[in-house]
Design a protein around this motif. Structure first.
Motif, PDB file in Angstrom:
ATOM      1  N   LEU A   2       0.830  -1.202   0.000  1.00 38.86           N
ATOM      2  CA  LEU A   2       0.000   0.000   0.000  1.00 38.86           C
ATOM      3  C   LEU A   2       0.864   1.252   0.000  1.00 38.86           C
ATOM      4  N   THR A   3       1.913   1.253   0.811  1.00 38.86           N
ATOM      5  CA  THR A   3       2.799   2.418   0.883  1.00 38.86           C
ATOM      6  C   THR A   3       3.445   2.699  -0.467  1.00 38.86           C
ATOM      7  N   LEU A   4       3.903   1.651  -1.135  1.00 39.14           N
ATOM      8  CA  LEU A   4       4.514   1.834  -2.461  1.00 39.14           C
ATOM      9  C   LEU A   4       3.513   2.406  -3.458  1.00 39.14           C
ATOM     10  N   GLN A   8       3.675   6.085  -5.348  1.00 43.44           N
ATOM     11  CA  GLN A   8       3.628   6.193  -6.811  1.00 43.44           C
ATOM     12  C   GLN A   8       2.509   7.134  -7.249  1.00 43.44           C
ATOM     13  N   LEU A   9       1.344   7.043  -6.591  1.00 44.02           N
ATOM     14  CA  LEU A   9       0.239   7.944  -6.921  1.00 44.02           C
ATOM     15  C   LEU A   9       0.604   9.398  -6.626  1.00 44.02           C
ATOM     16  N   ARG A  17       0.042  14.186  -0.114  1.00 43.84           N
ATOM     17  CA  ARG A  17       0.282  13.539   1.181  1.00 43.84           C
ATOM     18  C   ARG A  17       0.651  14.617   2.177  1.00 43.84           C
ATOM     19  N   THR A  18      -0.069  14.663   3.287  1.00 43.13           N
ATOM     20  CA  THR A  18       0.209  15.624   4.342  1.00 43.13           C
ATOM     21  C   THR A  18       0.520  14.861   5.618  1.00 43.13           C
ATOM     22  N   VAL A  19       1.718  15.104   6.174  1.00 41.20           N
ATOM     23  CA  VAL A  19       2.138  14.461   7.415  1.00 41.20           C
ATOM     24  C   VAL A  19       1.929  15.460   8.545  1.00 41.20           C
ATOM     25  N   HIS A  20       1.219  15.027   9.579  1.00 45.06           N
ATOM     26  CA  HIS A  20       0.962  15.872  10.751  1.00 45.06           C
ATOM     27  C   HIS A  20       1.897  15.447  11.877  1.00 45.06           C
ATOM     28  N   ALA A  21       2.581  16.411  12.460  1.00 48.19           N
ATOM     29  CA  ALA A  21       3.540  16.137  13.537  1.00 48.19           C
ATOM     30  C   ALA A  21       2.775  15.928  14.840  1.00 48.19           C
ATOM     31  N   VAL A  27      -1.115  10.766   8.888  1.00 43.71           N
ATOM     32  CA  VAL A  27      -0.864  11.128   7.486  1.00 43.71           C
ATOM     33  C   VAL A  27      -2.221  11.188   6.788  1.00 43.71           C
ATOM     34  N   GLU A  28      -2.433  12.226   6.007  1.00 44.52           N
ATOM     35  CA  GLU A  28      -3.664  12.370   5.228  1.00 44.52           C
ATOM     36  C   GLU A  28      -3.315  12.365   3.742  1.00 44.52           C
ATOM     37  N   TYR A  29      -4.162  11.706   2.979  1.00 45.47           N
ATOM     38  CA  TYR A  29      -4.024  11.692   1.522  1.00 45.47           C
ATOM     39  C   TYR A  29      -5.269  12.323   0.929  1.00 45.47           C
TER      40      TYR A  29
END
Length: 69
Positions: A2-4, A8-9, A17-21, A27-29
């Motif tokens: 899934l991560t790969l 790729q997408l 992709r947004t990473v929240h600290a 992580v939000e997509y």
């Protein structure tokens, strides 16, 4: 796997992709504008699969019967 696929997408410009600290990490997509153009095509493919489900199942059964080991 899934991560790969998600990476790729993102690389293709279809999602962001947004990473929240935070703890735990979050992580939000989200679909990009380009990714959003795929929705109608994905729905059409899903509709086709539903309409042809019986034929697909018959083909799988015939294949499995012919290729049993």
């Amino acid at each position: 796997m899934l991560t790969l696929t998600l990476h790729q997408l993102e690389r293709d410009g279809l999602i962001t992709r947004t990473v929240h600290a935070e703890v735990p990490p979050r992580v939000e997509y989200e679909l990009t504008e380009l990714g959003g153009t795929l929705i109608q095509h994905a729905r059409a493919l899903a509709d086709w699969a539903i309409e042809n489900q019986s034929s697909i199942e018959d083909s799988r059964a015939a294949y499995d019967d012919a290729h049993q080991r």
